[in-house]
Design a protein around this motif. Structure first.
Motif, short mmCIF file in Angstrom:
data_model
loop_
_atom_site.label_atom_id
_atom_site.label_comp_id
_atom_site.label_asym_id
_atom_site.label_seq_id
_atom_site.Cartn_x
_atom_site.Cartn_y
_atom_site.Cartn_z
N TRP A 47 -5.24 -32.57 -6.79
CA TRP A 47 -4.24 -32.79 -7.83
C TRP A 47 -3.29 -31.62 -7.87
O TRP A 47 -3.70 -30.48 -8.08
N PRO A 49 0.31 -30.53 -9.85
CA PRO A 49 1.25 -30.97 -10.89
C PRO A 49 2.57 -31.45 -10.30
O PRO A 49 3.20 -30.76 -9.51
N THR A 68 3.77 -40.18 -12.91
CA THR A 68 3.33 -38.79 -12.76
C THR A 68 2.24 -38.52 -13.79
O THR A 68 2.52 -38.60 -15.00
N ASN A 71 -1.87 -35.15 -16.96
CA ASN A 71 -3.05 -34.31 -16.94
C ASN A 71 -4.09 -34.95 -16.03
O ASN A 71 -4.17 -36.16 -15.94
N ALA A 136 3.72 -32.30 -17.27
CA ALA A 136 3.11 -31.54 -16.18
C ALA A 136 3.77 -30.17 -16.04
O ALA A 136 3.10 -29.16 -15.83
N ARG A 139 2.71 -27.72 -18.79
CA ARG A 139 1.38 -27.14 -18.59
C ARG A 139 1.43 -25.95 -17.62
O ARG A 139 0.52 -25.13 -17.61
N LEU A 140 2.48 -25.87 -16.82
CA LEU A 140 2.59 -24.80 -15.82
C LEU A 140 3.36 -23.59 -16.32
O LEU A 140 3.06 -22.46 -15.94
#
Length: 236
Positions: A47, A49, A68, A71, A136, A139-140
């Motif tokens: 996985w 992102p 997409t 999570n 996504a 989260r980065l």
């Protein structure tokens, strides 16, 4: 479509596609639905992102719809997807009808947009179909600004809060000529180095790519991908 064509599509799908179970469904404001899928294959998958997962929304065809994951939990073997149910088409219908305990056919994950390549400040531009990618990216990195077009700006603003995007976000009503969107985007990057990430409507992607060449400064990098265009389906 003939019965023979449907049968052949199902035979091919049975060979190429995996199976996942719907283990969670949550309606969000703005015509969005969040679905959790669980599959043993997800525990073994790679996985990244920004990568994509495809769903066959209707048996008897090989028309896949691409999403997409917002999570992915490798230990539990789950992914979460967001669908825009007002978009029309088989993908929207699948999200409208999804119920816990249902099974669906999946293909992926596969390479799409690698968000791990985004370094430093980012400007994200998209619409309701881009929300998975926005989650996504959030989260980065916390160093991103978001501009999102919506048919229902108030509803989408609520949905963003529910999925945990607490970064600077401006939600705009859809604008056919993108004048306001371009102006606001240019204002947010003045004097900064940044990566431009733009997805969703093909017209938006084209307009922002072209306009950004004249911004000061221009983006160091542009990651762009059209998910849909008026009068067309299945761009990805």
């Amino acid at each position: 479509m003939s019965a023979l064509t449907e049968r052949l599509a199902n035979l091919v799908g049975d060979v190429l596609l995996g199976t996942a179970q719907v283990t969670g469904v949550r309606s969000l404001p703005g015509g969005l639905v969040l679905v959790e899928l669980t599959a043993g294959a997800f525990r073994k998958a790679t996985w990244t992102p920004g990568w994509k997962l495809r769903i066959r929304a209707r048996r008897g065809t090989m028309a896949l719809r691409t999403y997409t994951p917002i999570n992915a939990d490798i230990e539990r073997g789950t992914v979460e997807l967001i669908g825009f149910v007002h978009a029309g088409g088989p993908g929207a219908q699948w999200f409208q009808q999804a119920a816990i305990g249902d099974t669906c056919e999946i293909f992926g994950p596969h390479r799409s947009m690698d968000l791990t390549s985004v370094a430093g400040r980012a400007l994200f531009v998209g619409d309701e179909t881009s929300l998975g990618l926005a989650c996504a990216l959030h989260r980065l990195t916390g160093d991103a600004t978001y501009l999102i077009e919506a048919q229902d700006p108030a509803g989408l603003s609520e949905a963003l809060s529910e999925v945990g995007i607490d970064a600077p976000v401006t939600v705009l009503a859809k604008d056919a000529d993108h004048t306001d969107l371009v102006r606001r985007a240019a204002d947010r990057v003045a004097g900064h180095s940044y990566t431009l990430v733009v997805t969703g409507d093909a017209a938006t992607v084209h307009t922002l790519r072209r306009a950004s060449r004249n911004w000061s400064p221009a983006p160091e990098r542009v990651l762009g991908k059209a998910y849909w265009a008026a009068g067309r389906t299945g761009l990805d």
